[in-house]
Design an enzyme around this catalytic site. Structure first.
Site, PDB file in Angstrom:
ATOM      1  N   GLU A 131       0.852  -1.187   0.000  1.00 36.47           N
ATOM      2  CA  GLU A 131       0.000   0.000   0.000  1.00 36.47           C
ATOM      3  C   GLU A 131       0.889   1.237   0.000  1.00 36.47           C
ATOM      4  O   GLU A 131       2.053   1.165   0.428  1.00 36.47           O
ATOM      5  CB  GLU A 131      -0.871   0.004   1.256  1.00 36.47           C
ATOM      6  CG  GLU A 131      -0.052   0.197   2.512  1.00 36.47           C
ATOM      7  CD  GLU A 131      -0.733  -0.333   3.771  1.00 36.47           C
ATOM      8  OE1 GLU A 131      -1.543   0.390   4.312  1.00 36.47           O
ATOM      9  OE2 GLU A 131      -0.422  -1.469   4.187  1.00 36.47           O
ATOM     10  N   LYS A 133       2.862   4.513   0.993  1.00 35.68           N
ATOM     11  CA  LYS A 133       3.346   5.067   2.258  1.00 35.68           C
ATOM     12  C   LYS A 133       2.977   6.546   2.232  1.00 35.68           C
ATOM     13  O   LYS A 133       3.531   7.334   1.455  1.00 35.68           O
ATOM     14  CB  LYS A 133       4.862   4.888   2.374  1.00 35.68           C
ATOM     15  CG  LYS A 133       5.401   5.377   3.698  1.00 35.68           C
ATOM     16  CD  LYS A 133       6.839   4.923   3.887  1.00 35.68           C
ATOM     17  CE  LYS A 133       7.335   5.218   5.285  1.00 35.68           C
ATOM     18  NZ  LYS A 133       7.335   6.647   5.620  1.00 35.68           N
ATOM     19  N   ASP A 135       2.737  10.327   3.124  1.00 40.54           N
ATOM     20  CA  ASP A 135       3.695  11.253   3.717  1.00 40.54           C
ATOM     21  C   ASP A 135       2.961  12.256   4.600  1.00 40.54           C
ATOM     22  O   ASP A 135       2.736  13.399   4.222  1.00 40.54           O
ATOM     23  CB  ASP A 135       4.474  11.962   2.606  1.00 40.54           C
ATOM     24  CG  ASP A 135       5.739  12.596   3.136  1.00 40.54           C
ATOM     25  OD1 ASP A 135       6.047  12.380   4.333  1.00 40.54           O
ATOM     26  OD2 ASP A 135       6.405  13.305   2.372  1.00 40.54           O
ATOM     27  N   TYR A 241      -4.370   2.287   8.656  1.00 40.92           N
ATOM     28  CA  TYR A 241      -3.601   1.171   8.077  1.00 40.92           C
ATOM     29  C   TYR A 241      -3.047   0.201   9.125  1.00 40.92           C
ATOM     30  O   TYR A 241      -2.411  -0.778   8.791  1.00 40.92           O
ATOM     31  CB  TYR A 241      -2.450   1.686   7.200  1.00 40.92           C
ATOM     32  CG  TYR A 241      -1.562   2.714   7.867  1.00 40.92           C
ATOM     33  CD1 TYR A 241      -0.772   2.368   8.956  1.00 40.92           C
ATOM     34  CD2 TYR A 241      -1.503   4.024   7.400  1.00 40.92           C
ATOM     35  CE1 TYR A 241       0.037   3.295   9.579  1.00 40.92           C
ATOM     36  CE2 TYR A 241      -0.689   4.971   8.015  1.00 40.92           C
ATOM     37  CZ  TYR A 241       0.071   4.601   9.104  1.00 40.92           C
ATOM     38  OH  TYR A 241       0.881   5.529   9.721  1.00 40.92           O
ATOM     39  N   LYS A 329      11.132   2.751  -0.393  1.00 36.69           N
ATOM     40  CA  LYS A 329      11.105   4.188  -0.644  1.00 36.69           C
ATOM     41  C   LYS A 329      11.301   4.498  -2.126  1.00 36.69           C
ATOM     42  O   LYS A 329      11.999   3.774  -2.840  1.00 36.69           O
ATOM     43  CB  LYS A 329      12.215   4.890   0.164  1.00 36.69           C
ATOM     44  CG  LYS A 329      12.133   4.703   1.674  1.00 36.69           C
ATOM     45  CD  LYS A 329      10.836   5.168   2.271  1.00 36.69           C
ATOM     46  CE  LYS A 329      10.783   6.479   2.973  1.00 36.69           C
ATOM     47  NZ  LYS A 329      11.799   6.983   3.800  1.00 36.69           N
ATOM     48  N   CYS A 434      51.153   3.160  -2.869  1.00 32.91           N
ATOM     49  CA  CYS A 434      50.404   3.839  -1.812  1.00 32.91           C
ATOM     50  C   CYS A 434      50.800   5.307  -1.783  1.00 32.91           C
ATOM     51  O   CYS A 434      51.993   5.629  -1.722  1.00 32.91           O
ATOM     52  CB  CYS A 434      50.709   3.173  -0.477  1.00 32.91           C
ATOM     53  SG  CYS A 434      50.070   4.091   0.929  1.00 32.91           S
ATOM     54  N   CYS A 437      52.923   5.919   1.585  1.00 30.54           N
ATOM     55  CA  CYS A 437      54.234   5.340   1.916  1.00 30.54           C
ATOM     56  C   CYS A 437      54.968   4.803   0.686  1.00 30.54           C
ATOM     57  O   CYS A 437      56.060   4.262   0.804  1.00 30.54           O
ATOM     58  CB  CYS A 437      54.084   4.224   2.948  1.00 30.54           C
ATOM     59  SG  CYS A 437      53.334   2.725   2.282  1.00 30.54           S
ATOM     60  N   CYS A 452      47.504  -1.236   0.198  1.00 31.09           N
ATOM     61  CA  CYS A 452      48.887  -0.871   0.435  1.00 31.09           C
ATOM     62  C   CYS A 452      49.552  -2.047   1.140  1.00 31.09           C
ATOM     63  O   CYS A 452      49.019  -2.595   2.099  1.00 31.09           O
ATOM     64  CB  CYS A 452      48.919   0.379   1.315  1.00 31.09           C
ATOM     65  SG  CYS A 452      50.506   0.637   2.096  1.00 31.09           S
ATOM     66  N   CYS A 458      53.542   1.804   6.724  1.00 29.99           N
ATOM     67  CA  CYS A 458      52.729   2.845   6.075  1.00 29.99           C
ATOM     68  C   CYS A 458      52.181   3.761   7.158  1.00 29.99           C
ATOM     69  O   CYS A 458      51.449   3.327   8.040  1.00 29.99           O
ATOM     70  CB  CYS A 458      51.584   2.227   5.299  1.00 29.99           C
ATOM     71  SG  CYS A 458      50.450   3.465   4.638  1.00 29.99           S
TER      72      CYS A 458
HETATM   73  S1  IVH Z   1       2.673   0.707   8.984  1.00 31.69           S
HETATM   74  C1  IVH Z   1       4.598  -1.171  12.775  1.00 31.69           C
HETATM   75  N1  IVH Z   1       1.676   1.693   6.785  1.00 31.69           N
HETATM   76  O1  IVH Z   1       5.533   5.542   7.947  1.00 31.69           O
HETATM   77  C2  IVH Z   1       4.503  -0.389  11.538  1.00 31.69           C
HETATM   78  N2  IVH Z   1       3.060   3.095   8.084  1.00 31.69           N
HETATM   79  O2  IVH Z   1       8.358   5.063   8.386  1.00 31.69           O
HETATM   80  C3  IVH Z   1       3.378   0.580  11.505  1.00 31.69           C
HETATM   81  N3  IVH Z   1       3.313   5.364   7.197  1.00 31.69           N
HETATM   82  O3  IVH Z   1       5.373   5.470  11.435  1.00 31.69           O
HETATM   83  C4  IVH Z   1       3.420   1.473  10.346  1.00 31.69           C
HETATM   84  N4  IVH Z   1       2.016   5.110   5.453  1.00 31.69           N
HETATM   85  O4  IVH Z   1       3.797   7.095  10.150  1.00 31.69           O
HETATM   86  C5  IVH Z   1       2.450   1.928   7.852  1.00 31.69           C
HETATM   87  N5  IVH Z   1       0.680   2.487   4.833  1.00 31.69           N
HETATM   88  C6  IVH Z   1       1.447   2.690   5.895  1.00 31.69           C
HETATM   89  C7  IVH Z   1       2.048   3.944   6.113  1.00 31.69           C
HETATM   90  C8  IVH Z   1       2.862   4.100   7.224  1.00 31.69           C
HETATM   91  C9  IVH Z   1       2.768   5.964   6.115  1.00 31.69           C
HETATM   92  C10 IVH Z   1       4.224   6.025   8.132  1.00 31.69           C
HETATM   93  C11 IVH Z   1       3.907   5.825   9.590  1.00 31.69           C
HETATM   94  C12 IVH Z   1       5.106   5.120  10.139  1.00 31.69           C
HETATM   95  C13 IVH Z   1       6.167   5.566   9.189  1.00 31.69           C
HETATM   96  C14 IVH Z   1       7.346   4.617   9.198  1.00 31.69           C
END
Ligand code: IVH
Length: 711
Positions: A131, A133, A135, A241, A329, A434, A437, A452, A458
């Site tokens: 899913e 992540k 921000d 989530y 990431k 090197c 030395c 080296c 050295c």
């Molecule tokens: S799961 C035990 N799912 O990313 C793990 N985190 O870098 C619980 N975040 O602290 C986190 N989207 O603030 C999870 N789909 C997602 C997320 C997510 C954003 C954030 C969250 C977490 C941080 C970790």
């Protein structure tokens, strides 16, 4: 602007203790400040990619130098401590962070790790969810008997801020739930959409008020308003989530859980998918990446989670991150600049590291002026197996190069622009001597690195070794740090570690010389000699580690010391050991955590004439204490040495080891007189025989599970 310290261009394996210590201090500081800026002031200077890079570098340093791990280590910190002004809430369950993956390989490794831990073969079914992540900032919502009782920010993971009033103004957060367990903590991300962010900034500008750098900061600033009316006027959203404390299970899989959260009235992300392989995860990652720009809210990667909640439970957590999830990431920022020069640094083990000196350039808010060039092949456009990298384009002084920073704080060069290459730019010729030395710098077959061959003659190697020797995890002599060692070396007072212990004898009566030096007085000279004497008694592990033997870090030294137990047996056995055969070799390899590379390096060091002379001279000055083993936790196996042997049928070795270690046991790979317990599955063979002959208690897997059940 933050400038990266110069040490950070050095591979962690080439850092001296002192450099590592300094860098760790710098990282702890920088990350703590970044946390404060990010979590409390909503005005970060570091980009997320930089933050991740620093965290990774910190982690790499801690792996290499475990003894230098700080009590305020950024690895154990999830966020910043809560800001003043809000009430504090201690989370019923800690709010965790996520480990990161940056490449496809990292994702494959994640799958492999999970399978291995759970003891699943490569084709056994294993599903994940993937899913976006989000921000934003994470929020924990506690419902009791279906009613929202509080909302808390993550804070430092243990304690967060009470933002209940503000959370109640968010339309996506239900006030009441029907059908949820009595205690039900929902976790998710508060965020602001791109259009709401634009509109807010327009309003802020019109009102002559502060504008926000990005939607995340706007969301954080809005949620953390002491006046809930302000929060109400700012449209925040929430995706659910995850969950914290629950009084009863409410799903069997992550996907079920998400579906149930949606049924309870939460928004869940529509791009959540269930995938049955790492390949499918990667394909979903690409799908999400393609849609990133048009989603209408910021995301910075894709989160993968093991679907089966029973598996999640078994996998458990490392100090701040789950083993069952990872954040993949999106790539970090890139920038072009000119390569002004290539310099060669010589490390403690003699490795020649080419460093790119760059015209300073900003990559995501950080000024970069150094980058690693790894080795000769990397500069020439060849990878580890001779395959072309950058389509075979080499890197030359004067070139325009593309810098990136991802997953590692050391900036790297991604590409080179041949159209901008100056006509007179010549291929870089890697030195074969090197620079420090002038000894030959040799690249052995199968090694990418020039080394080296000067050894202790050295100056670079000698000084780096001395610095390592006096470092915190080694002799840690008060008043004798990197700076003093360098000075003493330059003056010819100390060339090898043993010289430290003969310093008083050699200069004793004329301590005058030391006392007369700038920065040294009567008292400090006396103190130094006392501090040196203080370290004449040393543990076997520290002694071994201080030698700076290649491939043997703190953890390795500890394993070896515990294995041999005392200096005499270690020294006698290593003197006659053979590489690749014989009893000592076999016993070295039987240590869990010691491989052929470390064993070879250790034997080589003890059998090289010059090295050995230096070790013996040093040992003669010292009393080396036998290794002692300790345990700490209150459990039947706390402080005990446990060996697993044969096939375990109900959990993998990794899982068994993680459980045993959590319970305070030390897990070893071989049976010896020091073993307290052998857990023997079918095929335990010679280890079971040896245990029997030594009278070591031996139990089977079922008995082991019964012993630790409920702990
Ligand atoms: S799961 C035990 N799912 O990313 C793990 N985190 O870098 C619980 N975040 O602290 C986190 N989207 O603030 C999870 N789909 C997602 C997320 C997510 C954003 C954030 C969250 C977490 C941080 C970790």
């Amino acid at each position: 602007m933050t400038t990266i310290p110069t040490t950070s261009t050095t591979a962690v394996t080439d850092l001296s203790k002192d450099q590592a210590k300094q860098e760790l201090a710098w990282l702890a500081d920088t990350l703590a400040q970044a946390n404060t800026e990010y979590h409390k002031q909503d005005a970060p200077r570091l980009s997320d990619a930089e933050y991740d890079a620093y965290k990774q570098r910190n982690h790499a340093l801690e792996v290499q130098f475990p003894d230098l791990k700080r009590s305020d280590s950024p690895s154990d910190t999830v966020g910043a401590a809560p800001a003043e002004g809000f009430g504090k809430i201690t989370h019923a369950q800690r709010m965790m962070s996520l480990g990161n993956a940056f490449t496809d390989e990292d994702v494959n490794d994640f799958e492999t790790r999970v399978r291995k831990f759970l003891g699943l073969t490569y084709n056994a079914p294993l599903s994940f969810t993937a899913e976006p992540k989000i921000d934003g900032l994470s929020l924990s919502l506690r419902y009791e008997n279906g009613k929202l009782v509080y909302a808390a920010t993550r804070g430092d993971g243990t304690t967060g801020e009470n933002v209940t009033q503000n959370a109640r103004t968010i339309a996506d957060i239900p006030e009441n739930l029907s059908g949820a367990p009595d205690i039900f903590e929902v976790r998710g991300e508060v965020y602001m959409s791109a259009s709401d962010f634009e509109a807010l900034n327009t309003r802020q500008t019109a009102a002559d008020a502060k504008t926000f750098a990005n939607p995340r900061n706007a969301a954080a600033g809005s949620l953390r308003q002491l006046d809930a009316n302000i929060t109400k006027a700012r449209p925040l959203r929430f995706f659910a989530y995850a969950w914290g404390e629950i009084s009863a299970p409410f799903a069997k899989t992550q996907s079920d859980a998400i579906a149930t959260l949606a049924k309870f009235g939460f928004q869940t992300n529509p791009l959540t998918a269930t995938c049955h392989s790492a390949e499918a995860l990667l394909s979903h990652y690409r799908t999400i990446e393609e849609q990133r720009a048009t989603l209408g809210y910021d995301i910075d990667g894709v989160v993968y989670k093991v679907d089966d909640l029973n598996f999640q439970k078994r996998l458990g957590f490392r100090s701040t991150t789950p083993r069952w999830a990872i954040a993949h990431k999106f790539p970090a920022e890139l920038a072009w600049t000119r390569l002004d020069d290539i310099e060669i640094q010589v490390g403690r083990t003699g490795a020649l590291s080419p460093v790119a000196r760059l015209s300073p350039v900003t990559v995501g808010g950080v000024v970069v002026s150094n980058a690693t060039l790894h080795n000769e092949d990397y500069i020439a456009g060849r990878g580890g197996d001779g395959e072309p990298i950058r389509d075979g384009r080499d890197i030359r002084i004067g070139d325009w190069v593309q810098i990136y920073r991802a997953g590692d704080v050391i900036p790297k060069i991604k590409d080179v622009d041949l159209t901008k290459r100056p006509a007179d730019a010549a291929p870089f010729i890697f030195p074969t001597t090197c620079p420090e030395c002038q000894s030959p710098a040799i690249r052995e077959d199968g090694d990418a690195v020039h080394r080296c061959t000067g050894g202790l003659i050295c100056p670079a190697q000698a000084v780096e070794r001395l610095k390592h020797f006096v470092g915190r995890a080694a002799f840690d002599i008060e008043g004798l740090g990197a700076k003093q060692v360098e000075q003493f070396y330059t003056d010819g007072w100390i060339t090898t570690p043993a010289d430290i212990f003969t310093l008083r004898d050699r200069y004793g009566s004329g301590m005058q010389q030391l006392k007369n030096r700038e920065g040294w007085g009567d008292k400090s000279a006396e103190k130094l000699f006392a501090a040196i004497d203080d370290k004449r008694a040393i543990s076997l592990k520290r002694f071994l580690f201080s030698l700076g033997i290649r491939h043997m870090g703190d953890a390795g030294a500890s394993l070896i010391a515990n294995h041999f137990g005392d200096w005499d047996s270690l020294e006698t056995q290593l003197t006659t050991a053979k590489i690749g055969e014989g009893a000592t070799w076999d016993s070295l390899l039987s240590i869990d955590g010691v491989g052929a590379v470390m064993a070879t390096s250790l034997i080589t060091a003890f059998q090289n004439d010059a090295e050995r002379a230096s070790i013996d001279k040093l040992a003669a000055e010292l009393t080396i204490a036998d290794a002692v083993q300790v345990g700490n936790v209150d459990s039947p196996v706390a402080g005990k040495t446990v060996v697993f042997s044969g096939t375990l049928e109900r959990m993998s070795r990794a899982e068994a080891k993680a459980r045993a270690e959590t319970l305070g046991a030390k897990v070893s790979g071989s049976v010896s007189a020091k073993t307290d317990l052998l857990v023997a599955g079918p095929g335990a063979g010679s280890k079971a025989t040896k245990a029997a002959s030594l009278g070591v208690e031996t139990i089977d897997e079922d008995a082991w599970l019964a012993m630790i059940e409920g702990l």
